[in-house]
Design a protein around this motif. Structure first.
Motif, PDB file in Angstrom:
ATOM      1  N   GLU A   1       0.743  -1.383  -0.257  1.00 56.18           N
ATOM      2  CA  GLU A   1       0.005  -0.099  -0.050  1.00 56.18           C
ATOM      3  C   GLU A   1       1.272   0.826  -0.371  1.00 56.18           C
ATOM      4  O   GLU A   1       0.609   1.864  -0.633  1.00 56.18           O
ATOM      5  N   LYS A   2       1.693   1.950   0.912  1.00 55.09           N
ATOM      6  CA  LYS A   2       2.768   2.558   0.845  1.00 55.09           C
ATOM      7  C   LYS A   2       3.737   3.012   0.473  1.00 55.09           C
ATOM      8  O   LYS A   2       3.935   4.053   0.163  1.00 55.09           O
ATOM      9  N   VAL A   3       3.776   1.640  -0.499  1.00 57.86           N
ATOM     10  CA  VAL A   3       5.686   1.383  -0.773  1.00 57.86           C
ATOM     11  C   VAL A   3       5.428   1.044  -2.587  1.00 57.86           C
ATOM     12  O   VAL A   3       5.948   1.707  -3.683  1.00 57.86           O
ATOM     13  N   VAL A   4       5.221   0.244  -3.197  1.00 57.79           N
ATOM     14  CA  VAL A   4       4.882  -0.358  -4.707  1.00 57.79           C
ATOM     15  C   VAL A   4       3.561   0.438  -4.952  1.00 57.79           C
ATOM     16  O   VAL A   4       4.135   1.099  -6.048  1.00 57.79           O
ATOM     17  N   LYS A   5       2.444   0.918  -4.363  1.00 57.62           N
ATOM     18  CA  LYS A   5       1.627   1.652  -5.484  1.00 57.62           C
ATOM     19  C   LYS A   5       2.443   2.864  -5.555  1.00 57.62           C
ATOM     20  O   LYS A   5       2.321   3.648  -6.685  1.00 57.62           O
TER      21      LYS A   5
ATOM     22  N   LEU B   1      -3.606  -3.727  -7.513  1.00 53.68           N
ATOM     23  CA  LEU B   1      -3.890  -4.123  -6.630  1.00 53.68           C
ATOM     24  C   LEU B   1      -4.159  -5.577  -6.283  1.00 53.68           C
ATOM     25  O   LEU B   1      -3.480  -6.495  -6.686  1.00 53.68           O
ATOM     26  N   MET B   2      -3.484  -5.826  -4.485  1.00 54.82           N
ATOM     27  CA  MET B   2      -3.166  -6.709  -4.724  1.00 54.82           C
ATOM     28  C   MET B   2      -4.221  -7.319  -3.745  1.00 54.82           C
ATOM     29  O   MET B   2      -5.009  -6.809  -2.599  1.00 54.82           O
ATOM     30  N   ILE B   3      -5.213  -9.078  -3.658  1.00 51.71           N
ATOM     31  CA  ILE B   3      -6.119  -9.500  -2.964  1.00 51.71           C
ATOM     32  C   ILE B   3      -4.416 -10.810  -2.614  1.00 51.71           C
ATOM     33  O   ILE B   3      -5.007 -11.602  -2.748  1.00 51.71           O
TER      34      ILE B   3
END
Length: 458
Positions: free
Chosen positions: A258-262, A270-272
């Motif tokens: 959420e904080k680095v890859v995006k 999106l990751m699930i």
């Protein structure tokens, strides 16, 4: 605890021996914890250890699985409950005097596919009771922190929700590349010190954390009598293990994504994640490949490793449907097809591996229980069919459901015919039995819409 969170008033409480679930006072206390955790993301909870009183533990006891296997002490749910108040009073006194010691965890290897087994940890009933209580407290805190991309071992959401969201984002999003991944032996590789450091982000209660440490360090009694002292991991089957596993991956994977890859991606991502099984969707190939390269390094920092045979990157969008590429997630196989209107459409069907393993398990049950009476056999068979439909009954998967149904019926009739020396169950007789016991036919189960926040990207 904190100023805004109060404990449980154990006095003036009416105990109902056959009551299931938590009483109103305990629900209120957990709700206050959840509200405080939601309003103040940096708040560290104190005095959680004091919540483990007799009133709380007695209510938690009635929520345990009554048919669960007993641990090394060979004390079942019924035996422990026969003298419940005295047993719980003795347990609370040990907690107060810091004399509580976690018992060995009995390990049982259960079949998992052909020639494979999965280790399952079975704690003692008293340890299971205490773990469940601690798990409820941790759940009240961390459910406010977990991201919407996490679906495993969480209340009111599950695998079906993950599959439906994945299908929707593949169909309507701009994602063209899929990274599917699985962490190798995840529950055996959780680093204890890292986990405790993560818990300290929200918990400022040394006795409470020490209680969790005792379970992490508890010895494991193997089936051959050998006792192992684990240096890492949590025993699968422990009541507190699911929430601890989610907390671990929340910090290791979810927040990092959420904080680095995006932040380093220009396209849609999106990751699930469901427990240690997850897929990541990317719009651009270069971003998917970069993530694929750095992911092993991120996991290695926390003593985790990807399963090479279950991790890959594939191009996957409506313009690549002629390649016939597919990927599997949570027992479903995702692929692009063409709708009746001639448009590209995403389909999710039961994976072939899961279909055949489910039929093998069904055949094993029929072979081992063919001596039962017809009423009992068909009652269990209907329950198994309903369970299969409840999970795999998604849109456009009727063909796989019907295939499972037909093969299950053939298997059932085969073993009914082997209950004696002669073939006594012809197809005409079997058809009558199907009508009498109302065999469950395949059906698609449309779930009601989830709350709006669950449909938002994580």
């Amino acid at each position: 605890m904190g100023k805004g969170v109060t404990g449980i008033r154990s006095s003036q409480r009416k105990h109902v021996p056959d009551k299931a679930g938590l009483d109103q006072d305990m629900q209120t206390s957990l709700r206050r914890i959840a509200n405080k955790a939601r309003k103040d993301k940096g708040y560290r909870f104190q005095n959680l250890y004091r919540l483990l009183d007799e009133a709380f533990l007695e209510q938690v006891f009635y929520s345990l699985n009554k048919k669960a296997a007993s641990g090394v002490d060979q004390v079942s749910f019924r035996e422990y409950g026969a003298n419940l108040r005295e047993n719980i009073h003795r347990l609370v006194e040990k907690l107060k005097r810091k004399k509580y010691r976690a018992k060995l965890v009995r390990r049982k290897n259960i079949p998992k596919g052909k020639d494979r087994t999965r280790p399952l940890g079975i704690p003692a009933t008293e340890d299971k009771l205490l773990q469940t209580a601690v798990g409820l407290i941790l759940q009240a805190i961390y459910e406010q922190d977990f991201l919407s991309c996490s679906y495993g071992y969480r209340p009111k959401i599950g695998a079906r929700d993950a599959v439906e969201k994945l299908s929707a984002r593949l169909q309507f999003g701009k994602h063209g590349y899929v990274v599917e991944a699985d962490i190798k032996s995840f529950f055996d590789r959780i680093e204890h010190e890292w986990l405790l450091r993560m818990l300290e982000e929200r918990v400022d209660d040394r006795p409470f954390l020490q209680l969790i440490r005792k379970w992490l360090k508890a010895g494991v009694l193997e089936e051959d009598g050998e006792v192992l002292k684990p240096e890492a991991g949590t025993p699968q089957g422990g009541s507190v293990s699911p929430v601890l596993a989610n907390i671990y991956l929340h910090y290791v994977l979810d927040l990092w994504f959420e904080k680095v890859v995006k932040r380093h991606c220009q396209g849609e991502v999106l990751m699930i994640r469901y427990a240690d099984d997850f897929v990541c969707l990317f719009q651009y190939q270069r971003e998917a490949e970069r993530f694929f390269r750095v992911l092993p390094q991120r996991l290695a920092k926390f003593s985790l490793e990807l399963a090479a045979d279950k991790t890959r990157i594939i191009g996957f969008n409506r313009f690549r449907n002629t390649n016939g590429k597919r990927f599997c997630f949570l027992g479903f196989e995702f692929y692009w097809g063409t709708s009746r209107k001639g448009k590209a459409q995403i389909y999710a069907r039961t994976s072939r591996k899961k279909l055949y393993s489910s039929l093998a398990e069904f055949a094993d049950w029929c072979r081992n229980h063919r001596h039962f009476g017809n009423r009992k056999i068909f009652s269990v068979v209907n329950a198994k069919l309903r369970g299969h439909y409840n999970y795999f009954g998604v849109r456009c998967n009727y063909k796989s459901l019907y295939s499972y149904f037909l093969r299950a019926i053939v298997i059932l009739r085969k073993w009914l015919n082997r209950r004696s020396q002669r073939r006594s169950c012809s197809w005409s007789k079997f058809s009558k039995l199907q009508k009498i016991y109302r065999i469950e036919w395949p059906r698609i189960l449309i779930k009601p819409p989830r709350p709006a926040q669950l449909l938002l990207p994580c």
